[in-house]
Design a protein around this motif. Structure first.
Motif: not given
Length: 295
Positions: A77-106
């Motif tokens: 989820f985090l890689c997908t969010i980073c790819k959509l927002r920043y154009g690269a899956a390995d981009a440094k995620p924001s705190k919001l990105d991490i929270s959204l990916a964590g909530g989706g995983a839950g």
């Protein structure tokens, strides 16, 4: 590899935290215990050591699955969010990105593990005294003979829907706590890792993982109490009509403090369990990366 590393970490953590999890569930669902120590004493007096490990066989497998789904889904989820927002899956995620990916995983984890959660709670709250404490004439056969038998009986008596009792509370708990879990871990690792160092040391991983577990369980305990109470509500009882009704009735009968039953135990258990989870997860990933780079 995230799925495999998560599975190994989750399986190892079960051995650390399962007895305290049993005590936690009993305190949350039964009113006659005066506290943690009283529950431990009573469980040992009537059921000996095996009373603390009811349903553990299924739990080892399901916790491995839970951890695998949680870590693997979170990373994807985090890689997908980073790819959509920043154009690269390995981009440094924001705190919001991490929270959204964590909530989706839950949310994904909750759907997969709801039946095993129901079976675990039913097994943990089932009373069957140790053979040394019963007379030969007494019929002490438990209703549920094991985790798989428990799932079979629930399906027969309550239908397929019985396997998903308390699922609404479980999804709410896991979405919220998982978001806080990964956010706390990431924030602490970033904060404690010295400048110029690419990865946190294992001591930092241990501390960050432990505190992430405490934060997640500390905030998720009210929903955990509601979930457990809904899951032990068998077909012949029908005490609760849903999440809000369960919360309302529990508070009406026992006061608001009922929503924090097991809070201290959850936090005590969460620290060592999640230290093991994260250090195993990071260790497996780093070993694999090192091995692959050597080749």
């Amino acid at each position: 590899m995230d799925f495999i590393a998560g599975a190994i970490g989750g399986g190892l953590s079960t051995a650390v935290g399962y007895p305290l999890d049993t005590v936690k569930v009993r305190i949350q669902t039964e009113r006659h215990y005066n506290g943690i120590w009283h529950c431990i004493q009573e469980t040992y007096r009537t059921e000996k050591v095996r009373g603390f490990y009811k349903g553990v066989s299924a739990s080892v497998l399901t916790v491995s699955l839970i951890s695998s789904v949680s870590f693997g889904t979170y990373r994807n989820f985090l890689c997908t969010i980073c790819k959509l927002r920043y154009g690269a899956a390995d981009a440094k995620p924001s705190k919001l990105d991490i929270s959204l990916a964590g909530g989706g995983a839950g949310a994904v984890r909750a759907v997969f593990t709801a039946p095993s959660e129901v079976a675990k709670v039913r097994m943990q709250t089932q009373r069957n005294p140790h053979p040394s404490l019963t007379s030969p004439q007494s019929d002490s056969r438990p209703k549920y003979r094991g985790s798989l038998h428990c799932l079979k009986v629930i399906t027969e008596e309550e239908g397929f829907g019985g396997l998903y009792k308390g699922c609404s509370a479980l999804i709410c708990r896991d979405c919220f706590s998982s978001a806080m879990y990964f956010l706390t871990y990431s924030a602490l690792c970033d904060w404690l890792t010295p400048a110029g160092q690419n990865k946190p040391g294992f001591l930092i991983v241990l501390l960050s993982g432990g505190f992430a577990g405490v934060m997640a369980w500390g905030l998720g305990t009210p929903l955990d109490v509601i979930k457990s109470r809904m899951q032990i509500d068998e077909s012949d009882q029908h005490k609760y009509k849903g999440l809000f009704h369960c919360a309302k009735e529990s508070v009406r009968k026992e006061g608001a403090k009922v929503l924090f039953k097991g809070l201290g135990l959850n936090c005590i258990r969460a620290f060592p369990v999640n230290m093991v989870v994260f250090v195993t997860y990071e260790g497996v990933l780093r070993f694999t990366d090192h091995y692959m780079n050597k080749k």
